[in-house]
Design a protein around this motif. Structure first.
Motif, short mmCIF file in Angstrom:
data_model
loop_
_atom_site.label_atom_id
_atom_site.label_comp_id
_atom_site.label_asym_id
_atom_site.label_seq_id
_atom_site.Cartn_x
_atom_site.Cartn_y
_atom_site.Cartn_z
N UNK A 196 -4.50 9.00 1.39
CA UNK A 196 -4.12 10.41 1.36
C UNK A 196 -4.64 11.02 2.66
N UNK A 197 -3.73 11.54 3.48
CA UNK A 197 -4.07 11.96 4.84
C UNK A 197 -3.60 13.39 5.06
N UNK A 198 -4.45 14.20 5.70
CA UNK A 198 -4.01 15.53 6.11
C UNK A 198 -4.41 15.77 7.57
N UNK A 199 -3.45 16.25 8.34
CA UNK A 199 -3.68 16.71 9.70
C UNK A 199 -3.59 18.23 9.66
N UNK A 200 -4.70 18.92 9.90
CA UNK A 200 -4.72 20.38 9.83
C UNK A 200 -4.38 20.97 11.20
N UNK A 201 -3.24 21.61 11.29
CA UNK A 201 -2.81 22.30 12.51
C UNK A 201 -2.60 23.76 12.13
N UNK A 248 0.83 -1.20 0.00
CA UNK A 248 0.00 0.00 0.00
C UNK A 248 0.87 1.25 0.00
N UNK A 249 0.24 2.37 -0.38
CA UNK A 249 0.93 3.66 -0.38
C UNK A 249 0.19 4.65 0.51
N UNK A 250 0.94 5.48 1.24
CA UNK A 250 0.34 6.55 2.03
C UNK A 250 1.08 7.85 1.80
N UNK A 251 0.33 8.90 1.49
CA UNK A 251 0.86 10.26 1.43
C UNK A 251 0.29 10.98 2.65
#
Length: 260
Positions: free
Chosen positions: A235-240, A205-208
């Protein structure tokens, strides 16, 4: 309850083998996980037992100096390392694969980025028989944009989408040095894979993984939509929102072991 469940609210979208996950901080979530995250950061640079030994032998102030010597002191270095730390914890908490080696313990310069894949998740299928891998790229930016997403995708696609041999061998050899038989077994499987390359794309698997002050840039979803369907893509985003202030504050807390 894990780090992310306490810290963030999530929105998860799935289209066949494509996962688009976005996270935003809960009200009060940062305060709740602050101490845990600081300790987690320390654990990525050294074993917590070894840090405790330093405290017992030398006191808190000197032990803090030893720990600080392993941690990056530049804004860029801290941002990059924190991206890898948060990605590692994310994979283990949210995906369920192990990231069996804490790479940052092996850096040859505290302000330098390590070469190779940013993180590798590893485990076995539901039957516990077949090896399963996740190849990951972690990006931490005050402002996330298309150029960063495109660069990360290019790295994921290198080596025909496989984990790079040197990265996989590095993880395998660390596991083979362990006293844990389960680590040894996984290390043997990874070392064999470097040679035989038996895994098909559907088991790599691939994760960005992205952490950013501006939240998920549209290019993150566009990149995921354009990805192939022969493997799981995350595809993951953590908004800080206060990205750089957050990094400075949490590293200051991680470096401070206290004085009592």
């Amino acid at each position: 309850m894990g780090l992310y469940k306490k810290w963030c609210k999530s929105t998860k979208e799935k289209d066949k083998r494509k996962h688009y996950w976005t996270y935003v901080e809960r009200d009060g979530g940062r305060d709740e996980i602050c101490d845990v995250l600081a300790e987690t950061i320390r654990s990525h640079y050294d074993r917590l037992e070894r840090i405790a030994e330093d405290v017992n032998r030398l006191g808190y102030k000197v032990a803090s100096e030893i720990l600080r010597a392993a941690m990056p002191q530049t804004v860029k270095g801290r941002s990059g390392d924190l991206g890898e730390i948060l990605a590692t914890e994310f994979v283990e908490e949210e995906v369920g694969l192990r990231v069996p080696v804490r790479r940052l313990r092996y850096k040859d310069g505290r302000n330098m980025a390590m070469r190779g894949d940013d993180f590798i998740g590893a485990g076995y299928d539901n039957k516990g028989e077949k090896l399963w891998l996740l190849k990951g790229e972690a990006k931490s930016n005050k402002v996330l944009g298309k150029a960063t997403v495109t660069s990360a995708r290019n790295v994921l696609n290198r080596d025909n989408g496989r984990c790079t041999p040197d990265s996989l061998l590095f993880v395998a050899n660390r596991l083979l040095e362990s006293n844990d038989p389960d680590d040894n077994e996984l290390g043997r499987s990874l070392r064999d894979e470097v040679g035989v390359k038996s895994l098909h794309a559907d088991r790599i698997d691939h994760m960005l993984f992205t952490v950013s002050g501006n939240g998920p840039h549209p290019s993150l979803k566009e990149d995921l939509d354009a990805a192939g369907t022969n493997r799981d893509h995350y595809a993951v985003n953590i908004h800080v929102q206060d990205h750089q202030n957050f990094i400075a504050t949490i590293y200051m807390k991680a470096e401070d072991l206290g004085d009592d």
